[in-house]
Design a protein around this motif. Structure first.
Motif, short mmCIF file in Angstrom:
data_model
loop_
_atom_site.label_atom_id
_atom_site.label_comp_id
_atom_site.label_asym_id
_atom_site.label_seq_id
_atom_site.Cartn_x
_atom_site.Cartn_y
_atom_site.Cartn_z
N ARG A 98 -8.81 -5.78 5.06
CA ARG A 98 -7.52 -5.09 5.15
C ARG A 98 -6.73 -5.24 3.85
O ARG A 98 -6.03 -4.32 3.43
CB ARG A 98 -6.70 -5.64 6.31
CG ARG A 98 -7.21 -5.22 7.65
CD ARG A 98 -6.28 -5.73 8.75
NE ARG A 98 -6.77 -5.31 10.05
CZ ARG A 98 -6.57 -4.09 10.58
NH1 ARG A 98 -5.89 -3.19 9.92
NH2 ARG A 98 -7.05 -3.80 11.76
N GLU A 99 -6.86 -6.38 3.21
CA GLU A 99 -6.13 -6.62 1.97
C GLU A 99 -6.79 -5.99 0.75
O GLU A 99 -6.11 -5.60 -0.19
CB GLU A 99 -5.98 -8.13 1.75
CG GLU A 99 -5.10 -8.80 2.78
CD GLU A 99 -5.11 -10.31 2.68
OE1 GLU A 99 -5.66 -10.85 1.69
OE2 GLU A 99 -4.59 -10.96 3.59
N SER A 100 -8.11 -5.87 0.76
CA SER A 100 -8.81 -5.41 -0.44
C SER A 100 -9.23 -3.94 -0.41
O SER A 100 -9.42 -3.34 -1.46
CB SER A 100 -10.04 -6.29 -0.72
OG SER A 100 -11.00 -6.14 0.30
N TRP A 102 -7.81 -1.30 1.90
CA TRP A 102 -6.79 -0.33 2.26
C TRP A 102 -5.40 -0.79 1.82
O TRP A 102 -5.13 -1.98 1.75
CB TRP A 102 -6.79 -0.12 3.78
CG TRP A 102 -8.12 0.33 4.29
CD1 TRP A 102 -8.71 1.55 4.12
CD2 TRP A 102 -9.05 -0.44 5.07
NE1 TRP A 102 -9.93 1.58 4.74
CE2 TRP A 102 -10.17 0.38 5.33
CE3 TRP A 102 -9.04 -1.74 5.58
CZ2 TRP A 102 -11.26 -0.06 6.08
CZ3 TRP A 102 -10.13 -2.18 6.31
CH2 TRP A 102 -11.22 -1.34 6.56
N ASN A 103 -4.53 0.18 1.57
CA ASN A 103 -3.14 -0.12 1.19
C ASN A 103 -2.19 -0.09 2.37
O ASN A 103 -1.11 -0.65 2.30
CB ASN A 103 -2.65 0.88 0.14
CG ASN A 103 -3.38 0.72 -1.17
OD1 ASN A 103 -3.64 -0.40 -1.60
ND2 ASN A 103 -3.73 1.83 -1.80
N SER A 104 -2.58 0.58 3.45
CA SER A 104 -1.73 0.66 4.64
C SER A 104 -2.60 0.92 5.87
O SER A 104 -3.80 1.21 5.75
CB SER A 104 -0.70 1.78 4.50
OG SER A 104 -1.31 3.04 4.67
N GLU A 105 -1.99 0.85 7.03
CA GLU A 105 -2.70 1.09 8.30
C GLU A 105 -3.10 2.55 8.46
O GLU A 105 -3.84 2.88 9.39
CB GLU A 105 -1.84 0.64 9.48
CG GLU A 105 -1.67 -0.85 9.58
CD GLU A 105 -2.97 -1.59 9.87
OE1 GLU A 105 -3.75 -1.15 10.74
OE2 GLU A 105 -3.23 -2.61 9.20
N ASP A 107 -4.58 4.27 5.94
CA ASP A 107 -5.60 4.56 4.94
C ASP A 107 -6.99 4.63 5.57
O ASP A 107 -7.33 3.82 6.44
CB ASP A 107 -5.63 3.47 3.86
CG ASP A 107 -4.57 3.67 2.79
OD1 ASP A 107 -3.90 4.71 2.80
OD2 ASP A 107 -4.41 2.75 1.96
#
Length: 134
Positions: A98-100, A102-105, A107
């Motif tokens: 989720r951190e590496s 995508w930038n948001s939910e 994406d």
């Protein structure tokens, strides 16, 4: 080559307890045995314990590129086609992804998981989610 080097470097790191618990859950549920799981290459080695990883740390560049295309796509037809063509039926997501990735939910695949009836969440614990593609 750099993707493969990255994957081989990551495999020597320790998995999180949450990832191991999720993979153990997968291993304990026989109806998922034989399913092909897609996740980031760094998780492939550990997923292989519970099922079959689509991408393992030493896999070919084409599989890595397909995985990245799946994770980055918001097009259900394209994503479903890639999953079906490669026999993938489970998706494993961890907090590090989720951190590496995508930038948001909203994406890529995160958007599709929430908005398409083709996916059902089958596991959610400690930052690890598994989704069944149907």
């Amino acid at each position: 080559f750099s993707t493969l080097s990255y994957g081989t470097t990551i495999v020597f790191g320790s998995p999180s307890e949450e990832l191991l618990s999720g993979v153990q859950w997968l291993h304990q549920h026989p109806f998922y045995h034989g399913d092909i799981v897609v996740s980031l290459p760094r998780n492939g080695f550990f997923i292989d314990y519970g099922s079959h990883a689509f991408v393992t740390p030493f896999s070919d560049v084409q599989k890595v590129n397909t995985t990245l295309a799946i994770l980055g796509s918001r097009d259900i037809k394209r994503t479903a086609g890639l999953l079906m063509d490669n026999g993938v039926s489970l998706i494993l997501i961890d907090d590090a992804m989720r951190e590496s990735v995508w930038n948001s939910e909203d994406d890529g695949l995160l958007f599709l998981l929430r908005s398409s009836e083709r996916f059902a969440k089958v596991y959610d614990s400690g930052g690890i989610e598994m989704w069944k593609f149907r």
